[in-house]
Write a protein that holds these residues in place. Structure first.
Motif, short mmCIF file in Angstrom:
data_model
loop_
_atom_site.label_atom_id
_atom_site.label_comp_id
_atom_site.label_asym_id
_atom_site.label_seq_id
_atom_site.Cartn_x
_atom_site.Cartn_y
_atom_site.Cartn_z
N LEU A 22 17.08 36.03 -16.89
CA LEU A 22 18.44 35.62 -17.19
C LEU A 22 19.27 36.87 -17.47
O LEU A 22 18.79 37.80 -18.14
N TYR A 23 20.50 36.90 -16.95
CA TYR A 23 21.42 38.01 -17.22
C TYR A 23 22.79 37.43 -17.52
O TYR A 23 23.20 36.42 -16.93
N VAL A 24 23.51 38.08 -18.42
CA VAL A 24 24.90 37.72 -18.69
C VAL A 24 25.74 38.98 -18.52
O VAL A 24 25.40 40.04 -19.05
N TYR A 25 26.83 38.85 -17.77
CA TYR A 25 27.76 39.97 -17.60
C TYR A 25 29.11 39.41 -17.18
O TYR A 25 29.24 38.21 -16.88
N ARG A 26 30.09 40.27 -17.18
CA ARG A 26 31.42 39.86 -16.74
C ARG A 26 31.54 40.04 -15.22
O ARG A 26 30.86 40.87 -14.62
N VAL A 27 32.43 39.24 -14.64
CA VAL A 27 32.58 39.24 -13.19
C VAL A 27 32.95 40.63 -12.67
O VAL A 27 32.45 41.07 -11.63
N GLY A 28 33.81 41.35 -13.41
CA GLY A 28 34.21 42.68 -12.96
C GLY A 28 33.02 43.62 -12.82
O GLY A 28 32.92 44.36 -11.84
N PHE A 29 32.11 43.57 -13.79
CA PHE A 29 30.92 44.42 -13.70
C PHE A 29 30.02 43.95 -12.56
O PHE A 29 29.46 44.76 -11.81
N LEU A 30 29.86 42.63 -12.41
CA LEU A 30 29.02 42.09 -11.34
C LEU A 30 29.49 42.57 -9.98
O LEU A 30 28.69 43.01 -9.14
N LYS A 31 30.81 42.53 -9.73
CA LYS A 31 31.34 42.96 -8.45
C LYS A 31 31.06 44.45 -8.22
O LYS A 31 30.69 44.86 -7.11
N MET A 32 31.24 45.25 -9.27
CA MET A 32 31.00 46.69 -9.15
C MET A 32 29.51 46.98 -8.95
O MET A 32 29.12 47.78 -8.10
N PHE A 33 28.66 46.29 -9.73
CA PHE A 33 27.22 46.52 -9.66
C PHE A 33 26.67 46.21 -8.27
O PHE A 33 25.82 46.93 -7.75
N SER A 34 27.15 45.14 -7.66
CA SER A 34 26.64 44.75 -6.35
C SER A 34 26.95 45.77 -5.26
O SER A 34 26.33 45.76 -4.20
N LYS A 35 27.89 46.68 -5.54
CA LYS A 35 28.26 47.70 -4.56
C LYS A 35 27.57 49.05 -4.81
O LYS A 35 27.70 49.97 -4.00
N LEU A 36 26.86 49.16 -5.94
CA LEU A 36 26.16 50.41 -6.23
C LEU A 36 25.00 50.62 -5.26
O LEU A 36 24.33 49.65 -4.87
N PRO A 37 24.74 51.85 -4.87
CA PRO A 37 23.57 52.10 -4.00
C PRO A 37 22.27 51.84 -4.75
O PRO A 37 22.20 52.02 -5.97
N SER A 38 21.26 51.37 -4.03
CA SER A 38 19.95 51.15 -4.65
C SER A 38 19.37 52.47 -5.10
O SER A 38 19.79 53.55 -4.64
N THR A 39 18.40 52.42 -6.00
CA THR A 39 17.88 53.62 -6.64
C THR A 39 16.36 53.71 -6.45
O THR A 39 15.70 52.71 -6.18
N PRO A 40 15.78 54.90 -6.64
CA PRO A 40 14.34 55.06 -6.41
C PRO A 40 13.47 54.16 -7.28
O PRO A 40 12.51 53.55 -6.77
N LEU A 41 13.76 54.05 -8.57
CA LEU A 41 12.93 53.22 -9.44
C LEU A 41 13.10 51.74 -9.10
O LEU A 41 12.15 50.97 -9.17
N GLU A 42 14.32 51.34 -8.75
CA GLU A 42 14.55 49.96 -8.32
C GLU A 42 13.66 49.61 -7.14
O GLU A 42 13.03 48.55 -7.10
N ARG A 43 13.59 50.52 -6.16
CA ARG A 43 12.79 50.26 -4.97
C ARG A 43 11.29 50.32 -5.28
O ARG A 43 10.51 49.53 -4.75
N ALA A 44 10.90 51.24 -6.16
CA ALA A 44 9.48 51.38 -6.49
C ALA A 44 8.94 50.15 -7.21
O ALA A 44 7.83 49.68 -6.94
N GLU A 45 9.74 49.60 -8.16
CA GLU A 45 9.30 48.46 -8.96
C GLU A 45 9.72 47.12 -8.35
O GLU A 45 9.26 46.07 -8.78
#
Length: 276
Positions: A197-220
């Motif tokens: 479960l995650y809670v965040y504001r829509v503005g952050f969600l929109k920005m987060f979805s555009k961030l490039p993926s990261t090495p640890l994200e891909r590894a795990e």
């Protein structure tokens, strides 16, 4: 696509601190969005798998309905079979593109017309035992505004800590996430299970979805690590929970057996509470 263009109502809730102090706090209700796709790698079709006469997605939906601080629930999917199943039990589903890499990207599309300040609860469609009171705790914590994301954790049975399908989390003394892993962390002491479960504001969600993926994200294979690697804060609220995600056929059978042991009765949530 448009789900809702105004904020949810402000509600007054009773907040009890560990010191015993009690006070009233106004909390804006959130919109819960449940991303659901048919082609799960480990368990294809699981949102519409039937357990005790209800699909898995309905079990999740009904639990979220019991949360006090959720004003609306929407299932975001790219599959007509899931949308049809949601419609049959009276829920609301919206269709999204079928080329999203993650549930968060699907959420961002579903929330694109919402006000940037609106609180969104990202409920995993395979967590049918989340406590409604725990959802309310996460929403209340998100209103404090000291982190971009709020999520949940609970103590993990040591016998299950080695399972890579059980994601573990460690936090600092302030309750902010240091790391999430499919491996055992820490190597000694108490392990905490991350709840979906995650809670965040829509503005952050929109920005987060555009961030490039990261090495640890891909590894795990854990997209919350993208937020940490880009320097964003994740507040982790500890709750007492027996929730588990439905990731494998064995998990699905375990949930069937659990409900069967209740004689087919619906899940009964704990007494609602919001702790500070």
């Amino acid at each position: 696509m448009q789900l809702l263009c105004q904020k949810g109502p402000a509600l007054a809730v009773i907040v009890m601190l560990r010191s015993g102090a009690v006070f009233l706090m106004k909390v804006e209700a959130a919109i819960a969005i449940i991303p659901a796709r048919f082609n799960s790698t480990r368990l294809p079709g699981k949102p519409i798998a039937e357990i005790n006469g209800k699909t898995l997605i309905e079990h999740v939906y009904r639990r979220v309905q019991q949360a006090t601080l959720v004003s609306r629930i929407v299932v975001a999917t790219d599959d007509e079979r899931i949308a049809d199943a949601v419609g049959r039990f009276g829920g609301t589903a919206v269709m999204t593109r079928n080329d999203h890499d993650s549930g968060t990207d699907r959420l961002a599309e579903a929330a694109q017309d919402l006000h940037d300040d609106t609180l969104i609860v990202n409920i995993q469609g395979d967590e049918p035992m989340l406590e409604p009171a725990d959802i309310d705790q996460a929403i209340t914590a998100a209103r404090l505004g000291d982190a971009e994301i709020v999520t949940l954790m609970t103590r993990l049975d040591p016998s299950k800590a080695a399972d890579p399908n059980r994601v573990k989390v460690v936090t600092d003394r302030r309750g902010l996430a240091l790391y999430f892993s499919r491996s055992i962390i820490p190597c000694g002491g108490t392990c905490f299970l991350h709840l979906g479960l995650y809670v965040y504001r829509v503005g952050f969600l929109k920005m987060f979805s555009k961030l490039p993926s990261t090495p640890l994200e891909r590894a795990e294979r854990l997209e919350q690590l993208r937020a940490l690697e880009h320097g964003y804060r994740i507040r982790v609220v500890e709750v007492e929970s027996e929730s588990w995600g439905i990731d494998t056929p064995e998990d699905l059978e375990r949930f069937r057996n659990f409900l069967g042991g209740q004689g087919g009765r619906p899940l009964v949530p704990r007494n609602a509470r919001v702790n500070g």
